[in-house]
Scaffold this motif. Structure first.
Motif, PDB file in Angstrom:
ATOM      1  N   GLY A 119       0.810  -1.213   0.000  1.00 14.21           N
ATOM      2  CA  GLY A 119       0.000   0.000   0.000  1.00 14.21           C
ATOM      3  C   GLY A 119       0.841   1.258   0.000  1.00 14.21           C
ATOM      4  O   GLY A 119       0.538   2.222  -0.707  1.00 14.21           O
ATOM      5  N   MET A 120       1.924   1.275   0.789  1.00  9.65           N
ATOM      6  CA  MET A 120       2.793   2.438   0.818  1.00  9.65           C
ATOM      7  C   MET A 120       3.468   2.655  -0.523  1.00  9.65           C
ATOM      8  O   MET A 120       3.581   3.794  -1.013  1.00  9.65           O
ATOM      9  CB  MET A 120       3.834   2.279   1.937  1.00  9.65           C
ATOM     10  N   ALA A 121       3.905   1.584  -1.156  1.00  8.59           N
ATOM     11  CA  ALA A 121       4.560   1.702  -2.469  1.00  8.59           C
ATOM     12  C   ALA A 121       3.593   2.285  -3.490  1.00  8.59           C
ATOM     13  O   ALA A 121       3.961   3.175  -4.287  1.00  8.59           O
ATOM     14  CB  ALA A 121       5.069   0.336  -2.920  1.00  8.59           C
ATOM     15  N   GLU A 122       2.340   1.809  -3.496  1.00 10.15           N
ATOM     16  CA  GLU A 122       1.356   2.314  -4.453  1.00 10.15           C
ATOM     17  C   GLU A 122       0.960   3.751  -4.142  1.00 10.15           C
ATOM     18  O   GLU A 122       0.720   4.553  -5.048  1.00 10.15           O
ATOM     19  CB  GLU A 122       0.121   1.411  -4.472  1.00 10.15           C
ATOM     20  N   PHE A 123       0.906   4.097  -2.852  1.00 13.96           N
ATOM     21  CA  PHE A 123       0.550   5.470  -2.505  1.00 13.96           C
ATOM     22  C   PHE A 123       1.645   6.439  -2.962  1.00 13.96           C
ATOM     23  O   PHE A 123       1.350   7.529  -3.458  1.00 13.96           O
ATOM     24  CB  PHE A 123       0.329   5.602  -0.997  1.00 13.96           C
ATOM     25  N   ARG A 124       2.906   6.036  -2.800  1.00 11.18           N
ATOM     26  CA  ARG A 124       3.996   6.896  -3.264  1.00 11.18           C
ATOM     27  C   ARG A 124       3.922   7.098  -4.776  1.00 11.18           C
ATOM     28  O   ARG A 124       4.236   8.168  -5.292  1.00 11.18           O
ATOM     29  CB  ARG A 124       5.344   6.273  -2.889  1.00 11.18           C
ATOM     30  N   ARG A 125       3.488   6.043  -5.490  1.00 16.45           N
ATOM     31  CA  ARG A 125       3.414   6.131  -6.946  1.00 16.45           C
ATOM     32  C   ARG A 125       2.202   6.935  -7.417  1.00 16.45           C
ATOM     33  O   ARG A 125       2.312   7.783  -8.302  1.00 16.45           O
ATOM     34  CB  ARG A 125       3.347   4.716  -7.535  1.00 16.45           C
ATOM     35  N   LEU A 126       1.048   6.714  -6.773  1.00 18.16           N
ATOM     36  CA  LEU A 126      -0.209   7.290  -7.264  1.00 18.16           C
ATOM     37  C   LEU A 126      -0.625   8.570  -6.543  1.00 18.16           C
ATOM     38  O   LEU A 126      -1.310   9.405  -7.136  1.00 18.16           O
ATOM     39  CB  LEU A 126      -1.340   6.261  -7.111  1.00 18.16           C
ATOM     40  N   ARG A 127      -0.243   8.683  -5.265  1.00 17.47           N
ATOM     41  CA  ARG A 127      -0.756   9.757  -4.407  1.00 17.47           C
ATOM     42  C   ARG A 127      -2.287   9.810  -4.489  1.00 17.47           C
ATOM     43  O   ARG A 127      -2.890  10.876  -4.701  1.00 17.47           O
ATOM     44  CB  ARG A 127      -0.142  11.105  -4.771  1.00 17.47           C
ATOM     45  N   SER A 128      -2.915   8.657  -4.342  1.00 20.79           N
ATOM     46  CA  SER A 128      -4.373   8.564  -4.450  1.00 20.79           C
ATOM     47  C   SER A 128      -5.043   9.461  -3.409  1.00 20.79           C
ATOM     48  O   SER A 128      -4.729   9.364  -2.219  1.00 20.79           O
ATOM     49  CB  SER A 128      -4.825   7.121  -4.233  1.00 20.79           C
ATOM     50  N   PRO A 129      -5.980  10.303  -3.824  1.00 17.81           N
ATOM     51  CA  PRO A 129      -6.645  11.182  -2.861  1.00 17.81           C
ATOM     52  C   PRO A 129      -7.645  10.451  -1.978  1.00 17.81           C
ATOM     53  O   PRO A 129      -8.001  10.933  -0.911  1.00 17.81           O
ATOM     54  CB  PRO A 129      -7.346  12.218  -3.739  1.00 17.81           C
ATOM     55  N   VAL A 130      -8.126   9.264  -2.426  1.00 21.86           N
ATOM     56  CA  VAL A 130      -9.093   8.487  -1.662  1.00 21.86           C
ATOM     57  C   VAL A 130      -8.497   7.105  -1.391  1.00 21.86           C
ATOM     58  O   VAL A 130      -8.112   6.394  -2.326  1.00 21.86           O
ATOM     59  CB  VAL A 130     -10.437   8.348  -2.406  1.00 21.86           C
ATOM     60  N   VAL A 131      -8.425   6.722  -0.109  1.00 19.48           N
ATOM     61  CA  VAL A 131      -7.849   5.440   0.288  1.00 19.48           C
ATOM     62  C   VAL A 131      -8.854   4.689   1.140  1.00 19.48           C
ATOM     63  O   VAL A 131      -9.433   5.256   2.083  1.00 19.48           O
ATOM     64  CB  VAL A 131      -6.537   5.635   1.084  1.00 19.48           C
ATOM     65  N   LEU A 132      -9.077   3.412   0.808  1.00 18.79           N
ATOM     66  CA  LEU A 132      -9.860   2.503   1.648  1.00 18.79           C
ATOM     67  C   LEU A 132      -8.867   1.606   2.367  1.00 18.79           C
ATOM     68  O   LEU A 132      -8.128   0.851   1.726  1.00 18.79           O
ATOM     69  CB  LEU A 132     -10.815   1.670   0.795  1.00 18.79           C
ATOM     70  N   LEU A 133      -8.831   1.675   3.687  1.00 11.47           N
ATOM     71  CA  LEU A 133      -7.759   1.052   4.457  1.00 11.47           C
ATOM     72  C   LEU A 133      -8.314   0.140   5.543  1.00 11.47           C
ATOM     73  O   LEU A 133      -9.041   0.590   6.438  1.00 11.47           O
ATOM     74  CB  LEU A 133      -6.897   2.151   5.094  1.00 11.47           C
ATOM     75  N   ASP A 134      -7.969  -1.156   5.459  1.00 10.41           N
ATOM     76  CA  ASP A 134      -8.361  -2.098   6.511  1.00 10.41           C
ATOM     77  C   ASP A 134      -7.585  -1.774   7.787  1.00 10.41           C
ATOM     78  O   ASP A 134      -6.388  -1.465   7.743  1.00 10.41           O
ATOM     79  CB  ASP A 134      -8.073  -3.526   6.055  1.00 10.41           C
ATOM     80  N   LEU A 135      -8.267  -1.854   8.909  1.00 11.52           N
ATOM     81  CA  LEU A 135      -7.647  -1.494  10.183  1.00 11.52           C
ATOM     82  C   LEU A 135      -6.521  -2.457  10.566  1.00 11.52           C
ATOM     83  O   LEU A 135      -5.482  -2.046  11.070  1.00 11.52           O
ATOM     84  CB  LEU A 135      -8.715  -1.473  11.279  1.00 11.52           C
ATOM     85  N   MET A 136      -6.709  -3.750  10.307  1.00 13.05           N
ATOM     86  CA  MET A 136      -5.744  -4.762  10.719  1.00 13.05           C
ATOM     87  C   MET A 136      -5.040  -5.340   9.495  1.00 13.05           C
ATOM     88  O   MET A 136      -5.666  -5.982   8.647  1.00 13.05           O
ATOM     89  CB  MET A 136      -6.443  -5.886  11.490  1.00 13.05           C
ATOM     90  N   LEU A 137      -3.730  -5.100   9.393  1.00 13.73           N
ATOM     91  CA  LEU A 137      -2.927  -5.604   8.287  1.00 13.73           C
ATOM     92  C   LEU A 137      -1.829  -6.517   8.840  1.00 13.73           C
ATOM     93  O   LEU A 137      -1.436  -6.380  10.006  1.00 13.73           O
ATOM     94  CB  LEU A 137      -2.307  -4.440   7.506  1.00 13.73           C
ATOM     95  N   PRO A 138      -1.314  -7.435   8.021  1.00  9.84           N
ATOM     96  CA  PRO A 138      -0.350  -8.416   8.560  1.00  9.84           C
ATOM     97  C   PRO A 138       0.993  -7.829   8.953  1.00  9.84           C
ATOM     98  O   PRO A 138       1.662  -8.362   9.841  1.00  9.84           O
ATOM     99  CB  PRO A 138      -0.202  -9.420   7.406  1.00  9.84           C
ATOM    100  N   ASP A 139       1.418  -6.730   8.326  1.00  6.40           N
ATOM    101  CA  ASP A 139       2.767  -6.227   8.592  1.00  6.40           C
ATOM    102  C   ASP A 139       2.812  -4.908   9.372  1.00  6.40           C
ATOM    103  O   ASP A 139       3.851  -4.553   9.918  1.00  6.40           O
ATOM    104  CB  ASP A 139       3.544  -6.072   7.276  1.00  6.40           C
TER     105      ASP A 139
END
Length: 465
Positions: free
Chosen positions: A44-64
Motif C-alpha cells: 500500500g505504501m509503495a502504491e501510494f507513493r506512486r499514485l498519491r491517491s486522494p481516496v484510500v480505503l484502508l483495513d484497520l488490521m494488516l499483517p505487517d
C-alpha cells in the motif's frame, strides 16, 4: 457509463483478505471507479507513493503494520488524503482513534455495496469542497458566527477547522448557554456539506412518545393522531447535518434505533416496513457529563463510543477572559440597531463588573441582560444603573440583626399573584439556580423538560407580543 475518474483519481484499496478485496474492488469497478488493490501495508505504501491517491480505503488490521501507523504516514505525505477505515465491529474503538488521528470516515463490516459507494462519494465530495487554507491574519482567528479571541475559543476554532474535512461524528459538551448549537452550525458551515440542510432537534424538548417520529418520521395511520406522512429529522437532513441537542435526554429504546441508524445509514419511519438509505452527518450535544450518564445507565455505552469520536468542549464564559467584553459590546450595538436605540459600548465600571461575574447562564445570560438594558434604556453607554438588580451581589437587602434574605421569591412576593404568575416565578428561579439548565430544573421540579421548554416558548411569545 461515463468514467468518473482520472489517473490522479484512482482509489487505493488496502485489504488483506483476498475475497473481500475482490468484492470491494468489483463493486467500485462497476460504479466506474479505477481501483488499485493491495494486501499489505508495504504494498500500500509503495502504491501510494506512486499514485498519491486522494481516496484510500484502508483495513484497520494488516499483517505487517497497523492501519493507524500507515494512515499517519499517508497524511504526513499528503494531509489532504481522505482515508476511509474498514473495521470489524469489535474494533470500533480503534477506528474511532483513527478518526481522531485524521481519518475521514469508517465502515463497519459487514457493509453493503451502497454503503461502500456512499463512503467513496463522501470522500470525493470532501475533496471537491475542501476548505481553503486561511490567511495568517488577525481577522482569521475568529470563526463565524462566534465572537471572541480568547485562547480557550482558539482551541475550539482549531478543532472545528480540523474536523471540517471529515465525516466524523462530533460530540459537543459544555454548560447551558455556552453556544453548543453555534458550534454545530460552524462545523456544518465549514464542511463539505455546507450546501446541504442543517437540521437541529432538541431531544429534551419533545415528549418521549413523539421523539421517534420526530427523528425517523412516520406513515399516516401508524398511530393515533398520525393523519399524514411525516418526514423525520434524519430524512430532512439527507445530504447535510443532523444536530441532536440534549442527546442524553433521549429514551433508551430510541438510543438503540439511533445506534442502528449510525451503523447502517438507514432509517425506518414509524409504521413502515422497508428501511430507507440516508446520507447524514451526526453532531450531538449535551450539558451533562456523558460518561456519568453511561455509568448511571441512562445512556448506552456502545452508542457513547460511536458518537464520541471528535469531542469539542465549549468553555464557560467565566473562562474566556476579555471575550465577555467583546461579546457584550458587539451584541449591545447590534441589539440597539434592532430596537432603534443608540448604544456603542460599556462604561468602565460595567466592564469591571462583567469581567468578575460568574455568569452561570453563560453567553445566553449575558445576551438576556443586554436585551433588557437595550429595551428599557436609550444609551449611549451601558451604565451600572441600567443593569438588573440581581447582577449587583453587594446590593442584596438585609434586615438589621438578621441573616441575608434567601435568593428568589419568598411568600410575601407570591401574595396577590395569580397561580400562573407564581408558576412562572418558581420555574424561572429554579432555572436561575441551575445556570439556565432546563433538564436540571426539570428534575428538581419533577416535571418533564419538554414541559418547561413549552412554557418558556409561550412566555417568550407573550413578552414579545
Amino acid at each position: 457509463m461515463k468514467d468518473r475518474t482520472t489517473p490522479k483519481d484512482t482509489i487505493l484499496l488496502i485489504e488483506d483478505t483476498p475475497s473481500l478485496q475482490m468484492i470491494y474492488a468489483s463493486a467500485l469497478n462497476r460504479a466506474g471507479y479505477e481501483v488499485v488493490a493491495c494486501g499489505t501495508a508495504a504494498e500500500g505504501m509503495a502504491e501510494f507513493r506512486r499514485l498519491r491517491s486522494p481516496v484510500v480505503l484502508l483495513d484497520l488490521m494488516l499483517p505487517d503494520r497497523t492501519g493507524l501507523e500507515l494512515m499517519q504516514d499517508f497524511l504526513e505525505m499528503d494531509p489532504h488524503t481522505c482515508v476511509t477505515v474498514i473495521t470489524a465491529n469489535g474494533s470500533i474503538n480503534k477506528a474511532v482513534e483513527m478518526m481522531r488521528a485524521g481519518a475521514h470516515e469508517f465502515l463497519v463490516k459487514p457493509f453493503d455495496e451502497q454503503r461502500l459507494l456512499a463512503a467513496v462519494e463522501n470522500a470525493r465530495g470532501s475533496l471537491r469542497h475542501r476548505v481553503p487554507a486561511r490567511p495568517d491574519s488577525a481577522e482569521a482567528t475568529v470563526l463565524a458566527p462566534f465572537i471572541g479571541r480568547s485562547s480557550a475559543m482558539q482551541a475550539v476554532y482549531e478543532k472545528i477547522r480540523s474536523v471540517a474535512r471529515s465525516m466524523a461524528t462530533v460530540f459537543i459538551t459544555g454548560e447551558s448557554g455556552t453556544g453548543k448549537e453555534l458550534c454545530a452550525e460552524a462545523v456544518h458551515a465549514t464542511s463539505s456539506r455546507a450546501r446541504g440542510p442543517f437540521i437541529a432537534l432538541n431531544c429534551g424538548a419533545i415528549p418521549i412518545d413523539l421523539l421517534e417520529s420526530e427523528v425517523f418520521g412516520h406513515l399516516r395511520g401508524s398511530f393515533t393522531g398520525a393523519i399524514s406522512d411525516k418526514i423525520g429529522a434524519a430524512a430532512a437532513a439527507d445530504g447535510g447535518t443532523l444536530f441532536l441537542d440534549e442527546i442524553c435526554e433521549m429514551d433508551l429504546n430510541l438510543q438503540t434505533k439511533l445506534l442502528r441508524f449510525l451503523q447502517t445509514s438507514t432509517i425506518t419511519p414509524v409504521g413502515a416496513t422497508r428501511p430507507r438509505k440516508v446520507n447524514v452527518r451526526i453532531i450531538c450535544a449535551t450539558n451533562r457529563n456523558p460518561l456519568e450518564e453511561v455509568r448511571r445507565g441512562n445512556f448506552r455505552e456502545d452508542l457513547y463510543y460511536r458518537l464520541h469520536v471528535v469531542p469539542i468542549h465549549m468553555p464557560p464564559l467565566r473562562m474566556r477572559g476579555e471575550d465577555v467584553i467583546e461579546i457584550a459590546e458587539t451584541m449591545v450595538t447590534r441589539m440597539a440597531g434592532e430596537e432603534g436605540h443608540v448604544f456603542h459600548g460599556l462604561e468602565p465600571s460595567v466592564r469591571d463588573l462583567f469581567r468578575n461575574l460568574p455568569w452561570p447562564g453563560n453567553v445566553r445570560q449575558l445576551i438576556n441582560v443586554l436585551r433588557n438594558v437595550v429595551v428599557l434604556n436609550d444609551g449611549p453607554l451601558v451604565t451600572a444603573e441600567m443593569l438588573p438588580p440581581d447582577l449587583h451581589p453587594d446590593q442584596k437587602p438585609e434586615r438589621p440583626g438578621s441573616t441575608a434574605e434567601p435568593e428568589g421569591p419568598g411568600l410575601s412576593d407570591l401574595a396577590g399573584r395569580t397561580l400562573a404568575q407564581i408558576e412562572r416565578m418558581v420555574i424561572e428561579e429554579t432555572l436561575r439556580r441551575h445556570g439556565g439548565s432546563v433538564p436540571r430544573a426539570a428534575r428538581e421540579l419533577d416535571v418533564s423538560a419538554s414541559t418547561i421548554y413549552r412554557k418558556l416558548e409561550a412566555w417568550a411569545k407573550q413578552d414579545t407580543g
